[in-house]
Write a protein that holds these residues in place. Structure first.
Motif, mmCIF file in Angstrom:
data_model
loop_
_atom_site.group_PDB
_atom_site.id
_atom_site.type_symbol
_atom_site.label_atom_id
_atom_site.label_comp_id
_atom_site.label_asym_id
_atom_site.label_seq_id
_atom_site.Cartn_x
_atom_site.Cartn_y
_atom_site.Cartn_z
ATOM 1 N N ARG A 1 15.136 88.287 2.399
ATOM 2 C CA ARG A 1 14.296 88.371 1.460
ATOM 3 C C ARG A 1 13.237 87.687 1.160
ATOM 4 N NH1 ARG A 1 19.164 87.253 -0.428
ATOM 5 N NH2 ARG A 1 18.616 84.936 -0.723
ATOM 6 N N LEU A 2 12.991 86.818 1.617
ATOM 7 C CA LEU A 2 11.577 85.942 1.559
ATOM 8 C C LEU A 2 10.301 86.977 1.947
ATOM 9 C CD1 LEU A 2 10.198 83.314 1.372
ATOM 10 C CD2 LEU A 2 10.249 82.543 3.273
ATOM 11 N N ARG A 3 11.019 87.719 3.338
ATOM 12 C CA ARG A 3 9.787 88.585 3.780
ATOM 13 C C ARG A 3 9.606 89.465 2.845
ATOM 14 N NH1 ARG A 3 12.033 88.125 8.965
ATOM 15 N NH2 ARG A 3 13.719 89.904 8.322
ATOM 16 N N ARG A 4 10.198 90.227 1.963
ATOM 17 C CA ARG A 4 9.632 91.121 0.331
ATOM 18 C C ARG A 4 9.202 90.905 -0.417
ATOM 19 N NH1 ARG A 4 16.094 92.748 1.746
ATOM 20 N NH2 ARG A 4 16.379 91.907 0.555
ATOM 21 N N ALA B 1 29.233 80.843 8.231
ATOM 22 C CA ALA B 1 28.969 81.508 7.109
ATOM 23 C C ALA B 1 27.433 81.370 6.936
ATOM 24 C CB ALA B 1 29.440 81.330 5.806
ATOM 25 N N ARG B 2 27.285 80.129 7.256
ATOM 26 C CA ARG B 2 25.684 79.917 6.603
ATOM 27 C C ARG B 2 24.389 80.526 8.222
ATOM 28 N NH1 ARG B 2 28.000 74.784 6.476
ATOM 29 N NH2 ARG B 2 27.602 74.273 8.594
ATOM 30 N N SER B 3 24.845 80.798 9.045
ATOM 31 C CA SER B 3 23.903 81.777 10.361
ATOM 32 C C SER B 3 23.936 82.623 9.793
ATOM 33 C CB SER B 3 24.601 81.262 11.424
ATOM 34 O OG SER B 3 25.840 82.144 11.088
ATOM 35 N N ALA B 4 25.154 83.744 8.744
ATOM 36 C CA ALA B 4 24.768 85.007 8.442
ATOM 37 C C ALA B 4 24.026 85.043 7.077
ATOM 38 C CB ALA B 4 26.230 85.326 7.667
ATOM 39 N N ARG B 5 24.171 83.644 5.885
ATOM 40 C CA ARG B 5 22.693 84.208 4.861
ATOM 41 C C ARG B 5 21.642 83.997 5.412
ATOM 42 N NH1 ARG B 5 26.836 80.906 2.370
ATOM 43 N NH2 ARG B 5 26.196 78.589 3.105
ATOM 44 N N ARG B 6 21.443 82.694 6.759
ATOM 45 C CA ARG B 6 20.387 82.432 6.896
ATOM 46 C C ARG B 6 19.171 83.702 7.321
ATOM 47 N NH1 ARG B 6 20.449 77.659 11.104
ATOM 48 N NH2 ARG B 6 21.556 76.441 9.176
ATOM 49 N N PRO B 7 19.416 84.982 7.793
ATOM 50 C CA PRO B 7 18.526 86.567 8.243
ATOM 51 C C PRO B 7 18.625 86.945 6.904
ATOM 52 C CG PRO B 7 20.490 85.930 10.118
ATOM 53 C CD PRO B 7 20.998 85.224 9.018
#
Length: 325
Positions: free
Chosen positions: A30-33, A19-25
């Motif tokens: 969001r950071l790139r945007r 779940a945490r690894s899924a949130r990282r992408p």
């Protein structure tokens, strides 16, 4: 009764890890945007800064090596001839001398005058200190060219308020800007008044770094105001003195707008600083000599670097001597 710690089973940890690894992408996207929008808003500043600051600075080095009037496309490469012509011109060395004299007039008044005024305005016993700080800073936000035009009117010997007041006192008209002996000093005092608030803010910010506990301890020990200033305030502000002096001296080399609107280098070139010297050959001449003016501008930049380098060298020596002491 002590609470029994709850242990997470290995299967639960394995389920939480994906779940945490899924949130990282998603976080990275969001950071790139967000970064895209940041750079999009900064892009006009980068473009304008590159067009009107970086490109002219880089191009001036090439222009200093060519003979060009700025109107035609013909640029004849002459190598270092422009530099030799500038160094052989007595008016260039006169402009260098006037610039250094102007700096020696302005910098001490700004640094030490603002220092003692900041000591007074930083006193908790002074009433309306915020009002006085605002009044001293107001000239800074005023356009420099407008200040020059207004002061030229104020100092006008025919119709200016200063001349009118002197005539009422029976002293006759005063022409401070029309005399070769007083024009540079007068322009320097106006420059000090215009930018005095910046140096004052520097000193007020430096005074905020002095811990109040030291003042209270000194008062308890029976130290008076002079002893507190000598043994607490002054030693702690010496590093700031070096930094503020470097900033002020570097700022004194950029007085073109005020000097041009007040005196335009006159009378008889007595206030022609290097910036006006460059402007005269680049834009004010009947046939502009952009190559000659660019060579003078490059030499002026080297002069500023030398002065700032000497100050930084003196600063490092002072710090080393202070550390040894």
């Amino acid at each position: 009764m002590a609470a029994t710690p709850v242990l997470t089973r290995p299967s639960a940890r394995r389920q939480a890890a994906p779940a945490r690894s899924a949130r990282r992408p998603e976080q990275r996207a969001r950071l790139r945007r967000r970064n895209v929008w940041i750079y999009a808003f900064l892009l006009p500043t980068f473009v304008l800064y590159g067009m009107y600051t970086l490109y002219p600075m880089i191009a001036s080095y090439w222009y200093s090596l060519v003979e060009w009037n700025g109107f035609t496309a013909d640029q004849r490469f002459v190598g270092l001839s422009n530099y030799r012509a500038v160094l052989a011109d007595p008016m260039f060395w006169s402009a260098v001398k006037i610039t250094l004299v102007f700096m020696l007039i302005v910098a001490p008044l700004r640094v030490f005058g603002a220092f003692f005024l900041a000591i007074l305005l930083n006193s908790p016993k002074l009433r309306f200190s915020g009002f006085f700080r605002t009044m001293y800073f107001l000239p800074v936000v005023t356009t420099t060219a407008i200040v020059g035009v207004v002061m030229r009117f104020v100092l006008d010997p025919a119709s200016g308020p200063l001349s009118f007041l002197s005539q009422l006192l029976g002293m006759g008209p005063i022409d401070l800007l029309g005399s070769t002996s007083s024009a540079l000093a007068t322009a320097g005092l106006v420059y000090v008044w215009k930018f005095f608030g910046i140096t004052l803010i520097y000193w007020l910010a430096a005074l905020q770094t002095v811990p109040r506990d030291l003042y209270e301890a000194a008062r308890i020990d029976g130290a008076n105001a002079v002893q507190t200033f000598r043994h607490i305030t002054l030693p702690l502000l010496i590093p700031f003195l070096l930094i503020i002096t470097v900033l002020t001296v570097e700022d004194c080399f950029h007085a073109f707008d005020l000097m041009q609107t007040m005196t335009a280098g006159g009378p008889f070139f007595s206030t022609e600083i290097i910036e006006i010297y460059i402007y005269r050959y680049a834009f004010a001449a009947t046939i502009p000599q952009l190559g000659f003016a660019s060579a003078a501008a490059v030499l002026f930049g080297l002069l500023v670097l030398v002065v700032v380098g000497v100050q930084l060298w003196a600063t490092m020596l002072a710090r080393r001597s202070g550390a040894r002491a």
